[in-house]
Design a protein around this motif. Structure first.
Motif, mmCIF file in Angstrom:
data_model
loop_
_atom_site.group_PDB
_atom_site.id
_atom_site.type_symbol
_atom_site.label_atom_id
_atom_site.label_comp_id
_atom_site.label_asym_id
_atom_site.label_seq_id
_atom_site.Cartn_x
_atom_site.Cartn_y
_atom_site.Cartn_z
ATOM 1 N N ALA A 1 0.827 -1.205 0.000
ATOM 2 C CA ALA A 1 0.000 0.000 0.000
ATOM 3 C C ALA A 1 0.862 1.257 0.000
ATOM 4 N N VAL A 2 1.971 1.219 0.747
ATOM 5 C CA VAL A 2 2.873 2.369 0.775
ATOM 6 C C VAL A 2 3.463 2.612 -0.612
ATOM 7 N N LEU A 3 3.926 1.548 -1.250
ATOM 8 C CA LEU A 3 4.477 1.678 -2.600
ATOM 9 C C LEU A 3 3.414 2.177 -3.578
ATOM 10 N N SER A 4 2.212 1.611 -3.483
ATOM 11 C CA SER A 4 1.126 2.048 -4.365
ATOM 12 C C SER A 4 0.832 3.528 -4.177
ATOM 13 N N THR A 5 0.865 3.966 -2.932
ATOM 14 C CA THR A 5 0.576 5.359 -2.622
ATOM 15 C C THR A 5 1.618 6.284 -3.222
ATOM 16 N N VAL A 6 2.882 5.984 -2.973
ATOM 17 C CA VAL A 6 3.949 6.855 -3.464
ATOM 18 C C VAL A 6 3.971 6.855 -4.990
ATOM 19 N N TYR A 7 3.761 5.680 -5.594
ATOM 20 C CA TYR A 7 3.760 5.622 -7.047
ATOM 21 C C TYR A 7 2.566 6.386 -7.633
ATOM 22 N N LEU A 8 1.422 6.318 -6.964
ATOM 23 C CA LEU A 8 0.259 7.045 -7.460
ATOM 24 C C LEU A 8 0.453 8.547 -7.319
ATOM 25 N N ILE A 9 1.184 8.967 -6.286
ATOM 26 C CA ILE A 9 1.542 10.374 -6.165
ATOM 27 C C ILE A 9 2.292 10.810 -7.427
ATOM 28 N N TYR A 10 3.246 9.968 -7.840
ATOM 29 C CA TYR A 10 3.998 10.290 -9.057
ATOM 30 C C TYR A 10 3.079 10.285 -10.280
ATOM 31 N N THR A 11 2.214 9.289 -10.360
ATOM 32 C CA THR A 11 1.345 9.153 -11.524
ATOM 33 C C THR A 11 0.408 10.341 -11.664
ATOM 34 N N VAL A 12 -0.153 10.816 -10.557
ATOM 35 C CA VAL A 12 -1.050 11.970 -10.618
ATOM 36 C C VAL A 12 -0.306 13.192 -11.136
ATOM 37 N N GLY A 13 0.925 13.394 -10.651
ATOM 38 C CA GLY A 13 1.725 14.507 -11.149
ATOM 39 C C GLY A 13 2.050 14.362 -12.620
ATOM 40 N N TYR A 14 2.309 13.127 -13.057
ATOM 41 C CA TYR A 14 2.640 12.858 -14.455
ATOM 42 C C TYR A 14 1.436 13.137 -15.358
ATOM 43 N N VAL A 15 0.271 12.647 -14.953
ATOM 44 C CA VAL A 15 -0.940 12.844 -15.754
ATOM 45 C C VAL A 15 -1.306 14.315 -15.829
ATOM 46 N N ASN A 16 -1.182 15.008 -14.680
ATOM 47 C CA ASN A 16 -1.531 16.430 -14.643
ATOM 48 C C ASN A 16 -0.408 17.314 -15.144
ATOM 49 N N GLU A 17 0.736 16.679 -15.492
ATOM 50 C CA GLU A 17 1.916 17.388 -15.982
ATOM 51 C C GLU A 17 2.368 18.454 -14.997
ATOM 52 N N ASP A 18 2.126 18.180 -13.701
ATOM 53 C CA ASP A 18 2.534 19.094 -12.633
ATOM 54 C C ASP A 18 2.127 20.527 -12.930
ATOM 55 N N ARG A 19 0.893 20.667 -13.445
ATOM 56 C CA ARG A 19 0.405 21.999 -13.751
ATOM 57 C C ARG A 19 0.047 22.770 -12.481
ATOM 58 N N SER A 20 -0.109 22.073 -11.361
ATOM 59 C CA SER A 20 -0.349 22.754 -10.098
ATOM 60 C C SER A 20 0.986 23.269 -9.562
ATOM 61 N N ASP A 21 0.934 23.961 -8.429
ATOM 62 C CA ASP A 21 2.160 24.487 -7.836
ATOM 63 C C ASP A 21 2.989 23.398 -7.167
ATOM 64 N N ARG A 22 2.428 22.211 -7.004
ATOM 65 C CA ARG A 22 3.152 21.124 -6.345
ATOM 66 C C ARG A 22 3.835 20.271 -7.393
ATOM 67 N N ASP A 23 5.109 20.009 -7.213
ATOM 68 C CA ASP A 23 5.821 19.098 -8.099
ATOM 69 C C ASP A 23 5.694 17.706 -7.494
ATOM 70 N N LEU A 24 4.616 17.014 -7.838
ATOM 71 C CA LEU A 24 4.346 15.712 -7.237
ATOM 72 C C LEU A 24 5.376 14.681 -7.671
ATOM 73 N N GLY A 25 5.921 14.835 -8.881
ATOM 74 C CA GLY A 25 6.951 13.902 -9.325
ATOM 75 C C GLY A 25 8.177 13.966 -8.439
ATOM 76 N N GLU A 26 8.625 15.164 -8.166
ATOM 77 C CA GLU A 26 9.789 15.351 -7.306
ATOM 78 C C GLU A 26 9.510 14.843 -5.900
ATOM 79 N N GLU A 27 8.317 15.104 -5.391
ATOM 80 C CA GLU A 27 7.969 14.653 -4.045
ATOM 81 C C GLU A 27 7.915 13.128 -3.975
ATOM 82 N N ALA A 28 7.352 12.492 -5.021
ATOM 83 C CA ALA A 28 7.268 11.031 -5.023
ATOM 84 C C ALA A 28 8.655 10.404 -5.054
ATOM 85 N N ILE A 29 9.551 10.950 -5.854
ATOM 86 C CA ILE A 29 10.915 10.418 -5.918
ATOM 87 C C ILE A 29 11.609 10.585 -4.566
ATOM 88 N N PHE A 30 11.386 11.729 -3.931
ATOM 89 C CA PHE A 30 11.967 11.955 -2.603
ATOM 90 C C PHE A 30 11.471 10.911 -1.608
#
Length: 408
Positions: free
Chosen positions: A188-217
């Motif tokens: 579940a932890v892995l799924s959560t962190v990976y989905l954080i990345y996926t949401v940022g990828y799909v949304n192309e990080d158009r919000s102020d949050r860089d979800l890709g960077e946060e997921a990698i961290f």
């Protein structure tokens, strides 16, 4: 005279803190106050206080630390004012130091991973675990989470609310569990962190949050916590190999560029090298899992001069026993079409229509395979549906360009 701050400067400072450090603040408050809803309410109280206090006294040296300290105090005040929490108020000193100081933001520990482990408690269903973490740790909106789950805003909102209540009612402690308890939560932890990345990828990080960077961290933190775990290594390899292509994903015309057509000079070679090294290390442990397989698929997509479709198809066959889902079936069917088995691919895709009727990539893939099958009018209808459902401007532009080139 006090050093005052203009309202615009205050709003900007608060926005900056929430964009960069809301996850840290909520995680730190939850670990101290022991309740997610209380932590969120306390932070909201602190933000309101900041609007007036910073206006009179100026911006503090460390706004994040100021908010943590004030929010913690507001949380204690809420506990003490609640008649139903009288006993808890009496015991709070045993849990949290009464002299808590957090003026320096650098002194606030990053406890997001701790909160993720707590949110991924085995008493919660996996979907609830992931949704709660995305809302609490990453501050995704209910609508963003619902889109990621192909669900409605109302359903996701209710799921998150029930999950918070469940953790509170069961007296869940917000600590990283002992190593022997990790297997029950790791997926579940892995799924959560990976989905954080996926949401940022799909949304192309158009919000102020860089979800890709946060997921990698967060994935790196997890790798340090559980070293030599092949699935964590595979998941980290997957996000690195995907992230390596970020700069090449969108062309000069604003349209998405498929991996096989991307300018490889724009790929991040350092990330690719690290991702492949992690994948090789994971595979040498001879304990294959879904994240390792997905990372291998991503690597095969980056093979030159074109993707290794045959190997990718074999890998999807290996992934299927782990994840027999409609999305995996869709992806596998598109690979089968690339290998020339168009009729087989089309028959598989058409069986998925009812299950993926709101999933935009379904219509994009369906349209592409319909073109290969020569069913041009059906392809046009599918492309129009995909364009109407596209979440990002770049995907919409790519589909519009493709449809235009077909002269339909």
């Amino acid at each position: 005279m006090p050093h005052t701050a203009a309202p615009i400067a205050i709003h900007k400072a608060i926005e900056d803190v929430l964009r960069q450090d809301r996850g840290r603040l909520i995680a730190g408050l939850v670990s101290r106050l022991g309740d997610i809803q209380l932590a969120e309410d306390a932070l909201q109280d602190a933000l309101i206080s900041a609007m007036s206090h910073w206006g009179r006294s100026g911006l503090p040296h460390a706004p994040t630390g100021w908010l943590m300290k004030v929010a913690y105090n507001r949380g204690i005040d809420r506990i003490r004012k609640s008649q139903s929490e009288t006993r808890k108020a009496g015991d709070i000193g045993a849990v949290v130091p009464s002299h808590f100081e957090a003026e320096d933001a650098d002194q606030i520990p990053d406890e997001r991973l701790r909160l993720i482990f707590a949110c991924c408690h085995p008493t919660l269903g996996e979907k609830s675990r992931v949704a709660l973490t995305l809302r609490t740790v990453c501050n995704l909106t209910t609508r963003e989470i619902a889109a990621a789950f192909l669900d409605t805003d109302v359903t996701i909102g209710q799921r998150i609310s029930r999950a918070k209540s469940s953790l509170r009612d069961t007296g869940t402690t917000f600590e990283i569990p002992e190593p022997e308890a990790w297997p029950a939560r790791l997926n579940a932890v892995l799924s959560t962190v990976y989905l954080i990345y996926t949401v940022g990828y799909v949304n192309e990080d158009r919000s102020d949050r860089d979800l890709g960077e946060e997921a990698i961290f967060l994935m790196r933190l997890l790798d340090k916590l559980c070293p030599d775990d092949p699935e964590i290594e595979g998941a980290l390899a997957l996000v690195l190999l995907t992230e390596a292509r970020r700069e090449a994903r969108v062309g000069d015309d604003g349209a998405t560029v498929p991996p096989e057509s991307q300018n490889r000079q724009l790929w991040n070679t350092q990330m690719i090298t690290e991702g492949r090294a992690l994948l090789n290390a994971a595979m040498e442990r001879q304990c294959p899992g879904p994240y390792q397989i997905k990372a291998a698929i991503a690597d095969c997509h980056m093979a030159g001069p074109t993707p290794d479709w045959q190997q990718i198809s074999l890998l999807y066959g290996a992934l299927w026993p782990h994840e027999p889902t409609a999305v995996v079936a869709l992806n596998w069917a598109t690979v089968i079409a690339e290998l020339g088995e168009v009729d087989l691919a089309l028959s598989r895709i058409e069986t998925l229509g009812s299950e993926l009727k709101t999933f935009q990539p379904y219509y994009a893939a369906y349209a592409d395979v319909l073109v290969k099958a020569g069913r041009m009018q059906d392809a046009k209808a599918a492309y129009i549906k995909a364009i109407n459902l596209a979440q990002s401007p770049s995907n919409r532009k790519f589909l519009e360009n493709t449809l235009q080139q077909l002269h339909l």
